[in-house]
Design an enzyme around this catalytic site. Structure first.
Site, PDB file in Angstrom:
ATOM      1  N   PHE A 185      -2.880  15.601  -0.395  1.00 41.34           N
ATOM      2  CA  PHE A 185      -2.491  14.318   0.187  1.00 41.34           C
ATOM      3  C   PHE A 185      -1.185  13.774  -0.402  1.00 41.34           C
ATOM      4  CE2 PHE A 185      -2.962   9.658   0.869  1.00 41.34           C
ATOM      5  CZ  PHE A 185      -3.013   9.659   2.253  1.00 41.34           C
ATOM      6  N   TYR A 209      -9.378   5.399  -3.381  1.00 36.14           N
ATOM      7  CA  TYR A 209      -9.224   4.022  -2.897  1.00 36.14           C
ATOM      8  C   TYR A 209      -9.416   2.972  -3.993  1.00 36.14           C
ATOM      9  CZ  TYR A 209      -8.550   5.845   1.770  1.00 36.14           C
ATOM     10  OH  TYR A 209      -8.026   6.500   2.849  1.00 36.14           O
ATOM     11  N   HIS A 269     -12.565   1.068   1.410  1.00 40.15           N
ATOM     12  CA  HIS A 269     -12.929   2.264   0.651  1.00 40.15           C
ATOM     13  C   HIS A 269     -13.961   3.061   1.448  1.00 40.15           C
ATOM     14  CE1 HIS A 269     -14.067   5.003  -2.356  1.00 40.15           C
ATOM     15  NE2 HIS A 269     -13.721   4.292  -3.405  1.00 40.15           N
ATOM     16  N   ARG A 288       0.847  -1.197   0.000  1.00 41.01           N
ATOM     17  CA  ARG A 288       0.000   0.000   0.000  1.00 41.01           C
ATOM     18  C   ARG A 288       0.881   1.245   0.000  1.00 41.01           C
ATOM     19  NH1 ARG A 288      -2.704  -3.988   2.553  1.00 41.01           N
ATOM     20  NH2 ARG A 288      -4.977  -3.989   2.667  1.00 41.01           N
ATOM     21  N   ASN A 311      -8.848   6.369  11.556  1.00 38.15           N
ATOM     22  CA  ASN A 311      -7.537   6.409  12.211  1.00 38.15           C
ATOM     23  C   ASN A 311      -7.712   6.421  13.724  1.00 38.15           C
ATOM     24  OD1 ASN A 311      -5.979   6.493   9.867  1.00 38.15           O
ATOM     25  ND2 ASN A 311      -5.842   8.719   9.837  1.00 38.15           N
ATOM     26  N   HIS A 339      -0.098   3.211   4.774  1.00 33.70           N
ATOM     27  CA  HIS A 339      -0.667   2.145   5.602  1.00 33.70           C
ATOM     28  C   HIS A 339      -0.185   0.761   5.152  1.00 33.70           C
ATOM     29  CE1 HIS A 339      -3.683   4.717   7.707  1.00 33.70           C
ATOM     30  NE2 HIS A 339      -3.607   5.425   6.594  1.00 33.70           N
ATOM     31  N   ARG A 350     -10.882  11.299  -1.163  1.00 32.32           N
ATOM     32  CA  ARG A 350     -10.700   9.887  -0.794  1.00 32.32           C
ATOM     33  C   ARG A 350     -11.659   9.010  -1.590  1.00 32.32           C
ATOM     34  NH1 ARG A 350     -11.039   8.730   5.423  1.00 32.32           N
ATOM     35  NH2 ARG A 350      -9.881   6.861   4.868  1.00 32.32           N
TER      36      ARG A 350
END
Ligand code: HDD
Length: 669
Positions: free
Chosen positions: A154, A355, A332, A65, A141, A68, A351
């Site tokens: 990001f 994903y 996701h 990934r 998180n 993460h 986001r």
């Protein structure tokens, strides 16, 4: 066995019972030697078994990934404890007692897959709820806010925190120039930075972390009323951390410290439980606060908007195969069910694209939803076909809609029969690349968090700043960060500046804020809570002493390991020695208990070192023999140091319940 585990069972094969075959099913008569022309070679290209075995091996890795990468997962169950139909029509939240299978993957953000567990980092807490209405993924998180407000930043954030590209150093660390360069250029990062420097970023284990959905999502009820919501997961064991000194040592002694703890706790039957809660506000109340509910750098104080608990999440089964399950699971935040929808949070919106996109390259094509761990437990039917690694055989002639040949099947389902209907949100405005004015308060919540911490927590945070920024070589960046800290709290900036040899900025007006006990770990549930005790005991210990040790584990919810100067069993009682002075270290335990003396001076020296270390980390320590037998460096009348009358553990257990004696350890962490 829950529905998801039953489904996974149908994909599980036991490869140990049958004959050894090739992937084509051919039984092989030899697996140690390749096919050669003569005993000393050459090796023949004809050897399909050699080629198949090596080819498969050559392709056994998939991309890790991009963030993460290091993660660990487990199966479990979500049970609804309070029905929530006044806010949401989500089926899994609408009946007390309804159970939903779940899979959770915890992760470290910055480090690569092979990095260590106990680094200073945010932890991912991603939960897949396999509901009857499809998969709902809560991809959160252990920290309730984020570094940036807009997803377009990001890639920059992650490029800055990852190892620097020219030399790929440092691994799994934020303590380097590019990270500090990034955050010092982003005032919006200040609040999360406070969390990152706090004990939250060095959790004791994965079972004792909070989970947060971070973004504001939307709940929709059957009357189509919309509410804004923040999702929470609160560990029943409380939120606990290690100290930074422990963290650094643990990474060397046991880089798998967190995953080992989770795995072993589940194997022992100590199933971790989280209360699943929501903070809810009606959509109409969204402007009633001094923060913008769409800004992911802000939290909603729990004392202001209480968390209402709707269920319990229990992890009760380890995976059978880490690659098949934990590595191939694909989360996701856009996987929602009727009754849950999105807000306009610009970080969330980005986001929603990212994903699926990342799964396409990581899992090699568009059929990753067919991988067993990713399949919903409810049926899924549509007109998508083909693509890399397709597993399903679709015999139907039609793969389009509408169609006459199959009577328009599969057909969309009306909302009232469970079809997902996007919330009909009113929209107006111009297309702009701008930030809303309501996103411009960068410091209030950073100050709020800092001031809500207990004294010892503030000290930990200050020391973390000194360590992290101390590793940043660029002086201008260091100065910028100190100035940034000055907006949070002058004491913090002053402490950092003094330790780093930088000018102390003049005191400026910092926000006047309320403080909230819920932000401090000092208010968290505590207790014995599976705390670990390293029992230092010689192989010659009496049967009576060893029986006593054994009863402690049955009497209290604690986990004991015996530590001695050799492996094997004890001489007077049939009990294994778990660890030795060579295989373990006090940083791996919550406390130490010494049962008897050892004759060898080297053993006494080691025990002294163990005790000093545990003392410095503010842990309870106890002994049934005189502490002064060992070369200790602490006063024996200190808090949390217990001289036990033979085999009466009571005071030690009380100390263990408290956990840490921070006042005693002042200046030691
Ligand atoms: Fe993310 C993985 C959590 C912002 C893009 N993210 C990932 C995982 C978690 C989060 C827990 C690991 C999932 C797993 O175990 O497989 N991410 C968050 C949270 C965020 C966040 C709580 C902010 C509130 N993420 C975020 C943004 C983007 C991404 C703004 C991109 C625009 N995240 C990803 C990703 C990952 C990912 C690149 C890497 C692997 C994956 O998705 O499956 O797409």
């Amino acid at each position: 066995m829950n529905k998801k585990k039953q489904q996974l069972k149908t994909f599980t094969t036991q490869d140990v019972d049958g004959p050894l075959t090739t992937n084509q099913g051919l039984k092989m008569d030899e697996d140690n030697f390749s096919l050669k022309a003569g005993r000393r070679g050459s090796t023949l290209l004809e050897d399909f078994h050699l080629r198949e075995k090596i080819t498969h091996f050559d392709h056994e890795r998939i991309p890790e990934r991009v963030v993460h990468a290091r993660g660990y997962g487990a199966h479990g169950t979500f049970t609804c404890t309070k029905e929530a139909s006044k806010w949401t029509k989500a089926h899994f939240l609408n009946e007390v007692g309804r159970e939903t299978p779940i899979f959770v993957r915890f992760s470290n953000v910055a480090g690569s897959k092979g990095s260590s567990d106990v680094v200073r980092d945010v932890r991912g807490f991603a939960t897949k709820f396999y509901t009857e209405e499809g998969n709902f993924d809560l991809v959160g998180n252990n920290i309730p806010v984020f570094y940036i407000q807009d997803a377009i930043k990001f890639p920059d954030l992650i490029h800055a925190v990852k190892p620097e590209p020219h030399n790929e150093i440092p691994q799994a660390q934020s303590a380097h120039d590019t990270f500090w360069d990034f955050v010092s250029q982003h005032q919006e990062s200040t609040h999360m930075l406070m969390w990152h420097l706090s004990d939250r970023a060095i959790p004791k284990n994965l079972r004792m972390m909070e989970g947060f959905g971070v973004h504001t999502f939307r709940l929709i009820n059957a009357q189509n009323e919309s509410f804004f919501v923040k999702f929470h997961l609160k560990p029943q064991l409380g939120v606990h951390s290690v100290t930074w000194d422990e963290a650094q040592k643990i990474n060397g002694k046991d880089p798998d410290f967190h995953r080992r703890d989770l795995y072993e706790a589940i194997e022992r039957g100590d199933f971790p439980v989280w209360d699943f809660g929501v903070q809810v506000i009606p959509e109409a109340a969204q402007f009633d606060f001094d923060f913008d509910v769409l800004d992911a750098t802000k939290l909603w104080p729990e004392e202001q908007i209480p968390v209402e608990y709707l269920g319990e999440l229990v992890l009760n089964e380890n995976v059978d195969n880490v690659f098949a399950e934990t590595e191939q699971v694909a989360f996701h935040p856009g996987h929602v069910v009727p009754g849950i929808d999105f807000s306009d949070d610009p970080l969330l919106q980005g986001r929603l694209f990212s994903y699926t996109d990342t799964q396409l390259s990581r899992l090699g094509g568009p059929n990753f939803h067919e991988i067993p761990i990713n399949r919903p437990v409810c049926p899924f039917t549509n007109n998508q076909r083909d693509g890399m690694h397709r597993q399903t055989i679709n015999p139907s002639v039609t793969s389009y809609y509408p169609n006459a040949l199959a009577n328009n099947q599969p057909a969309p389902v009306p909302e009232e029969q469970g079809g997902f209907h996007h919330f009909e949100q009113s929209l107006e405005g111009k297309k702009v690349r701008e930030r809303a004015d309501s996103f411009l308060d960068f410091y209030s919540q950073a100050t709020m968090f800092y001031e809500s911490l207990a004294d010892y927590e503030q000290q930990h945070l200050k020391d973390a700043l000194v360590f992290e920024l101390g590793k940043c070589k660029n002086e201008q960046i260091r100065k910028n960060v100190i100035n940034q800290m000055n907006h949070v709290h002058h004491d913090l900036a002053k402490y950092g500046a003094q330790k780093l040899g930088l000018p102390i900025p003049s005191k400026i007006e910092t926000p006047n804020v309320k403080t909230y006990p819920s932000l401090s770990q000092a208010t968290t549930p505590n207790g014995l809570n599976t705390k670990t005790v390293g029992v230092i005991v010689s192989p010659q210990a009496s049967a009576e002493q060893l029986k006593w040790i054994r009863t402690l584990e049955t009497k209290y919810p604690i986990v004991l390991s015996t530590i001695s100067n050799r492996q094997g069993t004890f001489e007077h009682f049939d009990m294994p020695i778990d660890e030795t002075f060579d295989t373990t270290h006090p940083v791996l335990f919550d406390s130490l208990l010494v049962i008897n003396t050892f004759d060898a001076p080297t053993d006494q020296k080691t025990i002294g070192q163990f005790l000093n270390e545990a003392y410095d980390h503010a842990k309870p320590i106890a002994s049934t023999v005189d502490f002064l037998t060992f070369p200790i460096l602490f006063p024996i009348d200190s808090e949390g140091v217990y001289m036990l009358d033979t085999m009466d553990e009571t005071p030690f257990i009380e100390g263990l319940t408290i956990g840490r004696f921070w006042k005693r350890g002042e200046g030691n962490e």
